[in-house]
Design an enzyme around this catalytic site. Sequence first.
Site, PDB file in Angstrom:
ATOM      1  N   GLY A  34      -6.660  51.618  47.961  1.00 20.33           N
ATOM      2  CA  GLY A  34      -6.577  52.050  46.735  1.00 20.33           C
ATOM      3  C   GLY A  34      -5.517  52.174  46.364  1.00 20.33           C
TER       4      GLY A  34
ATOM      5  N   CYS B 293     -13.725  31.005  23.525  1.00 20.49           N
ATOM      6  CA  CYS B 293     -14.023  31.941  22.804  1.00 20.49           C
ATOM      7  C   CYS B 293     -14.592  32.625  22.509  1.00 20.49           C
ATOM      8  CB  CYS B 293     -15.946  30.539  22.092  1.00 20.49           C
ATOM      9  SG  CYS B 293     -15.326  28.721  22.638  1.00 20.49           S
TER      10      CYS B 293
HETATM   11  N1  LLP Z   1     -12.806  50.305  49.820  1.00 22.07           N
HETATM   12  C1  LLP Z   1     -13.655  50.347  48.487  1.00 22.07           C
HETATM   13  C2  LLP Z   1     -14.649  51.095  49.071  1.00 22.07           C
HETATM   14  C3  LLP Z   1     -13.636  49.820  47.355  1.00 22.07           C
HETATM   15  O1  LLP Z   1     -14.180  49.985  46.383  1.00 22.07           O
HETATM   16  C4  LLP Z   1     -12.045  49.178  46.585  1.00 22.07           C
HETATM   17  C5  LLP Z   1     -11.993  48.906  45.841  1.00 22.07           C
HETATM   18  C6  LLP Z   1     -11.522  48.944  48.269  1.00 22.07           C
HETATM   19  C7  LLP Z   1     -11.640  49.609  49.499  1.00 22.07           C
HETATM   20  C8  LLP Z   1      -9.823  48.388  47.504  1.00 22.07           C
HETATM   21  O2  LLP Z   1      -9.476  48.796  46.476  1.00 22.07           O
HETATM   22  P1  LLP Z   1      -7.712  48.677  46.663  1.00 22.07           P
HETATM   23  O3  LLP Z   1      -7.689  48.999  48.159  1.00 22.07           O
HETATM   24  O4  LLP Z   1      -8.299  46.846  46.156  1.00 22.07           O
HETATM   25  O5  LLP Z   1      -6.956  48.899  45.069  1.00 22.07           O
HETATM   26  N2  LLP Z   1     -11.509  44.660  39.601  1.00 22.07           N
HETATM   27  C9  LLP Z   1     -10.865  45.859  39.933  1.00 22.07           C
HETATM   28  C10 LLP Z   1     -10.661  46.678  40.838  1.00 22.07           C
HETATM   29  C11 LLP Z   1     -11.819  47.384  41.976  1.00 22.07           C
HETATM   30  C12 LLP Z   1     -11.594  47.789  42.768  1.00 22.07           C
HETATM   31  C13 LLP Z   1     -12.671  48.319  43.398  1.00 22.07           C
HETATM   32  N3  LLP Z   1     -12.858  48.192  44.894  1.00 22.07           N
HETATM   33  C14 LLP Z   1      -8.884  45.783  38.928  1.00 22.07           C
HETATM   34  O6  LLP Z   1      -8.526  44.549  39.380  1.00 22.07           O
HETATM   35  O7  LLP Z   1      -8.356  46.132  38.846  1.00 22.07           O
END
Ligand code: LLP
Length: 403
Positions: free
Chosen positions: A225, A328
């Site tokens: 996150g 489109c």
């Molecule tokens: N751990 C879990 C349980 C998660 O659900 C996620 C991301 C991460 C780690 C990694 O999170 P990060 O460090 O990348 O923030 N498609 C969206 C982001 C979806 C995130 C889903 N879960 C976007 O493009 O912003």
Amino acid sequence: MINFKELASKYKTPLYIYDLDYMTKQFEELKEAFKARKSILAYAVKANSNLSVIQHFAKMGAGADCVSIGEVRRAFLAGVPSYKIFFSGVGKTDDEIREAIEKDILYINVESEAELARIELIARELKMKSRISIRVNPNIDPKTHPYISTGLHDNKFGVEIDTAKRMYIKANNSDFLNPVGIHFHIGSQLTELQPIYEASVIVADMVRSLEAIDINLKFYDVGGGLGIKYDKETTIKPYDYAQAVLSTLKGLDLTVICEPGRFLTANAGYFLTKVMYEKQNAAKRFVVIDGAMNDLLRPALYGAYHKIEAITDSKSELSKADIVGPVCESGDFFAKDYALPNLEHNDLIVVHSAGAYGFGMGSNYNTRGRSAEIALKDGKARVIRKREEFEDLISLEKEFLQD
Ligand code: LLP
């Protein structure tokens, strides 16, 4: 400095480019921040699941946070050891659970009581003991985009603290389950530290209350996150992040796991496209490029901002334009009202911060083949995924055509 012109002429566009050296830097900074404790930095494979990207992290000692058995298989292929792989997600199938247990990964992250019961049943059938961790939902507002917020009771993820406690007791009494960890992940693109700290206080207390009944966990997974700068966001420093988490763990002997995706890859990635046409109507100026929402969905899906860079000889005044792709859909845009000079056919547009949730969220919509992917390391470029051709797109359908 990346030579986008050279890359465009050598590999064609649209093209994903990943700077592996930048990924190394991010990884090392975060790893260093947690050095006061035993820790595993597990790369969240979903952010960018190219095998060579996973392999790059594996070589630095990373684990892998996976959300499907496909991702687990990728992690194995890329050389992540089984004891650093874990598997999360609210809807794992029986087959996925079976394979995860057989592959003896570090643990399965459990997201509901019903799932715990299924894992126990499957482990019993296999006559094996499944290591599990439970994802708790601490009900903390992460203050991010609602689509990527996960730690509130409104969200489908994890279980409430009381439920989790029941589940740990059940798992501890089972011959087929071995509770080894606890997990929370409150959301993605987090730019404020306080919600993470508050969540960690709650979850660390939960660990203490389990110790009181002789359930001793080994792994404390704080999720991913960590936010990045797409624009002018103020981001959390890795050191402050680690300190905030570690400060909640006093007196606990735990290996800390952190599972970042975006932080490691987003700003290492560029989506390189070519200008096809300029188009002006009564209300607006449009720059039509050869990349589209099927390549990079974030602007269409979340209204996400990505910095745009034009590579052109044009010296004209800047004026506002929407940068759009050929698909489109009116949602097929990369930026709205972005100040750009007048552009010529074959000028380049670079979409920045495209290394996370870019290619992986792509599709073949409009029968568009997905772009090639290129890795840069020590100044050298190499292909890490070929461009999809028409034949690739129809290969699973062709045989079903009727006379
Ligand atoms: N751990 C879990 C349980 C998660 O659900 C996620 C991301 C991460 C780690 C990694 O999170 P990060 O460090 O990348 O923030 N498609 C969206 C982001 C979806 C995130 C889903 N879960 C976007 O493009 O912003």
